[in-house]
Design an enzyme around this catalytic site. Sequence first.
Site, PDB file in Angstrom:
ATOM      1  N   ALA A  55      -7.145   6.661  -1.186  1.00 51.14           N
ATOM      2  CA  ALA A  55      -7.793   8.070  -1.353  1.00 51.14           C
ATOM      3  C   ALA A  55      -8.822   8.269  -2.387  1.00 51.14           C
ATOM      4  O   ALA A  55      -9.805   8.750  -1.937  1.00 51.14           O
ATOM      5  CB  ALA A  55      -6.748   9.106  -1.306  1.00 51.14           C
ATOM      6  N   GLN A 206      -1.322  -4.033   3.055  1.00 47.86           N
ATOM      7  CA  GLN A 206      -2.134  -3.737   1.843  1.00 47.86           C
ATOM      8  C   GLN A 206      -1.216  -3.942   0.446  1.00 47.86           C
ATOM      9  O   GLN A 206      -1.677  -4.176  -0.398  1.00 47.86           O
ATOM     10  CB  GLN A 206      -2.442  -2.214   1.710  1.00 47.86           C
ATOM     11  CG  GLN A 206      -3.685  -1.754   2.667  1.00 47.86           C
ATOM     12  CD  GLN A 206      -2.937  -1.172   3.982  1.00 47.86           C
ATOM     13  OE1 GLN A 206      -2.131  -1.616   4.346  1.00 47.86           O
ATOM     14  NE2 GLN A 206      -3.769  -0.147   4.293  1.00 47.86           N
ATOM     15  N   ASP A 247      -2.472  10.450   0.354  1.00 46.84           N
ATOM     16  CA  ASP A 247      -3.723  10.623   1.053  1.00 46.84           C
ATOM     17  C   ASP A 247      -4.147  12.116   0.942  1.00 46.84           C
ATOM     18  O   ASP A 247      -5.243  12.405   1.280  1.00 46.84           O
ATOM     19  CB  ASP A 247      -3.848   9.892   2.241  1.00 46.84           C
ATOM     20  CG  ASP A 247      -4.134   8.520   2.116  1.00 46.84           C
ATOM     21  OD1 ASP A 247      -3.022   7.740   1.599  1.00 46.84           O
ATOM     22  OD2 ASP A 247      -5.325   8.230   1.978  1.00 46.84           O
ATOM     23  N   LYS A 258       0.759   6.126   3.538  1.00 42.97           N
ATOM     24  CA  LYS A 258       0.605   5.065   4.423  1.00 42.97           C
ATOM     25  C   LYS A 258       1.948   5.135   5.289  1.00 42.97           C
ATOM     26  O   LYS A 258       2.836   5.325   4.845  1.00 42.97           O
ATOM     27  CB  LYS A 258       0.456   3.674   3.663  1.00 42.97           C
ATOM     28  CG  LYS A 258       0.435   2.381   4.433  1.00 42.97           C
ATOM     29  CD  LYS A 258      -0.477   2.647   5.615  1.00 42.97           C
ATOM     30  CE  LYS A 258      -2.067   3.009   5.043  1.00 42.97           C
ATOM     31  NZ  LYS A 258      -2.994   3.010   6.216  1.00 42.97           N
TER      32      LYS A 258
HETATM   33  O1  MRU Z   1      -5.174   3.093   4.647  1.00 41.99           O
HETATM   34  P1  MRU Z   1      -5.389   2.926   3.235  1.00 41.99           P
HETATM   35  O2  MRU Z   1      -5.278   1.497   2.667  1.00 41.99           O
HETATM   36  O3  MRU Z   1      -6.582   3.574   2.841  1.00 41.99           O
HETATM   37  O4  MRU Z   1      -4.057   3.832   2.757  1.00 41.99           O
HETATM   38  C1  MRU Z   1      -3.788   3.935   1.475  1.00 41.99           C
HETATM   39  C2  MRU Z   1      -2.671   4.607   1.045  1.00 41.99           C
HETATM   40  O5  MRU Z   1      -1.829   5.036   1.673  1.00 41.99           O
HETATM   41  C3  MRU Z   1      -2.581   4.924  -0.344  1.00 41.99           C
HETATM   42  O6  MRU Z   1      -1.255   5.096  -0.925  1.00 41.99           O
HETATM   43  C4  MRU Z   1      -3.181   6.173  -0.833  1.00 41.99           C
HETATM   44  O7  MRU Z   1      -4.470   6.267  -0.291  1.00 41.99           O
HETATM   45  C5  MRU Z   1      -2.928   6.477  -2.203  1.00 41.99           C
HETATM   46  S1  MRU Z   1      -4.246   5.640  -3.176  1.00 41.99           S
HETATM   47  C6  MRU Z   1      -4.201   5.833  -4.802  1.00 41.99           C
END
Ligand code: MRU
Length: 367
Positions: A55, A206, A247, A258
């Site tokens: 995010a 990830q 997010d 996520k």
């Molecule tokens: O799909 P992504 O890899 O963008 O998802 C990322 C996440 O879910 C993170 O946990 C979230 O963005 C927080 S980042 C500090």
Amino acid sequence: MLINEQAYHTIWYNNENKCVVIIDQRKLPFSFETIELKDIKEAWHAIQDMAVRGAPLIGVTGAYGMYLGITNLDPSELTLDKINKLGDYLKSSRPTAVNLEIIIDELIANLQACEPQSWEKEALVFAEKIKQREIDYCSSIGDHGLKLIEEIAATKPGETINILTHCNAGWLACIDWGTATAPIYKAHQKGIDIHVWVDETRPRNQGAKLTAWELLHNHVPHTIVPDNTGGHLMQHGMVDLVIVGSDRTTRAGDVANKIGTYLKALAANDNNVPFFVALPSTTFDFNISDGVRDIPIEQRDENEVKYMEGIASNKLVNALIMPEDSKAANYGFDVTPARLVTGLITERGICEANETAISEKFKDLMS
Ligand code: MRU
């Protein structure tokens, strides 16, 4: 944070080439490559295809993307209507991380306060400024979260503190430090004996690909576990604390993160393991209360579920891992209701996940 002992940010402006440089996160951990973004379309694709993700980084890439869009405009196109269109275009790249719309709206509001001839310069100044702001927010999140870890360490002298995290809410998802990882890095730098359980985080992995890689390069002990392992670890006292990112978090404290985060929160609740969410103020959506009802959940291509990327015989391959004719569903995020969240670690300190506590800390940002 460090890559091969050298300090990096995830995004930077290259004045010589007049472009924005990003680390191509699709290539990690197998190769370290950077990409030069030269126009707004390239910024849109970098976000949509997840060359950049997480995010806070999506938000900052949005700001640089606006600058690239404005740079390529004809002077006759420097109208508010056109700028709003550029903003809507970038916002359409991914729907769940609210940072993108918050930062683009903030940039447009800033531009409205000055003459169109200076928009190009102002947009770059803004992008550089909010990049530094996100770094400062993450560093403060680290300082506040460190206190939590120190409190736990005081109850287990001489023992390792085990922290579980999901997805990558690390420095790669931000600019530096990370959100969920900031307290971890600060604790590690202070010499606290910590170990991180890293959820692999299907389908894009990830956790296994990015969180493990960044912890490795920053020398933090960790172990990758398949997504379904967390409950077992918690039942056996092997997790002292869960810290995840977000997010979009509502004014009432419901947290989108996520896919799979909600199940970790349920397991943590059942086993009395503290479940904390680390987020900067730019990840709050103060306009909504009910996260399950109102947070838009991204659905991505089913092939991200059906195929898995990895190295085989020294070559990068994308292997089909299920019957080709079966359908697959790919929901990117889920919502953890506030009642399952022990607390929110923000740049302004730690607060409970409820509207009263959140509005005490963020009154000035709520309407
Ligand atoms: O799909 P992504 O890899 O963008 O998802 C990322 C996440 O879910 C993170 O946990 C979230 O963005 C927080 S980042 C500090």
